[in-house]
Design a protein around this motif. Structure first.
Motif: not given
Length: 167
Positions: A24-30, A54-64, A66-73, A92-94
């Motif tokens: 879970r290196d969220s910066n690298e995943i995003v 898309l699930e992986q990217l959503t969680i990583a985006a929320l970690d750092i 980047q809510v708009e990216l998470a919303d898109d996913c 729920g995480m969002r």
């Protein structure tokens, strides 16, 4: 030292490896996830892994944050899986990223409709712990473990809570 140029195949391979190893290196995943999204055939190259990506990217985006990216996913996942329990968790995480109180209400409502959703129950417990609602957290964990008695993470969480209360 400069980073090597990222290619689509390298990004896809690295993201897949991160999913398999639960890394879970969220910066690298995003960073790599955005690269994939920007490529002409990036999503198509994922094949059947697009939804896991898309699930992986959503969680990583929320970690750092980047809510708009998470919303898109999440929006893409909702179109494909409108009644998915996994998408419910991401929703729920969002909400958690915005308001823990609303997230708690969301999780409670979702559990009223499906009390077998383990991931939602765990998120509810996590939110209770974040809000320092220790008594209720212990009560929910005990109820959870009465239902899902073989959940090791739940037992460890309960032991940690008891230790924090000097019980």
């Amino acid at each position: 030292m400069a980073q090597p140029t990222l290619t689509l195949s390298t990004a896809l391979s690295d993201l897949s490896t991160a999913r398999v190893r639960a890394h879970r290196d969220s910066n690298e995943i995003v960073r790599k996830g955005l690269f994939v999204l920007e490529q002409k055939n990036g999503l198509k190259a994922l094949g059947g892994d697009i939804w896991d990506f898309l699930e992986q990217l959503t969680i990583a985006a929320l970690d750092i944050g980047q809510v708009e990216l998470a919303d898109d996913c999440i929006a893409r996942l909702e179109v494909q899986f409108p009644k998915s329990p996994r998408v419910d968790v991401l929703r729920g995480m969002r909400i958690e990223a915005k308001d823990l109180g609303l997230a708690l209400e969301y999780y409670e409502h979702t559990l009223e409709n499906d009390e077998t959703n383990v991931a939602i129950w765990k998120r509810l417990i996590a939110v209770l712990r974040q809000q320092n609602k220790t008594e209720r957290c212990v009560k929910e964990l005990v109820t959870f473990l009465d239902t899902f008695y073989s959940d090791l993470e739940g037992w460890l969480e309960l032991a940690d809570l008891y230790a924090s209360l000097n019980l």
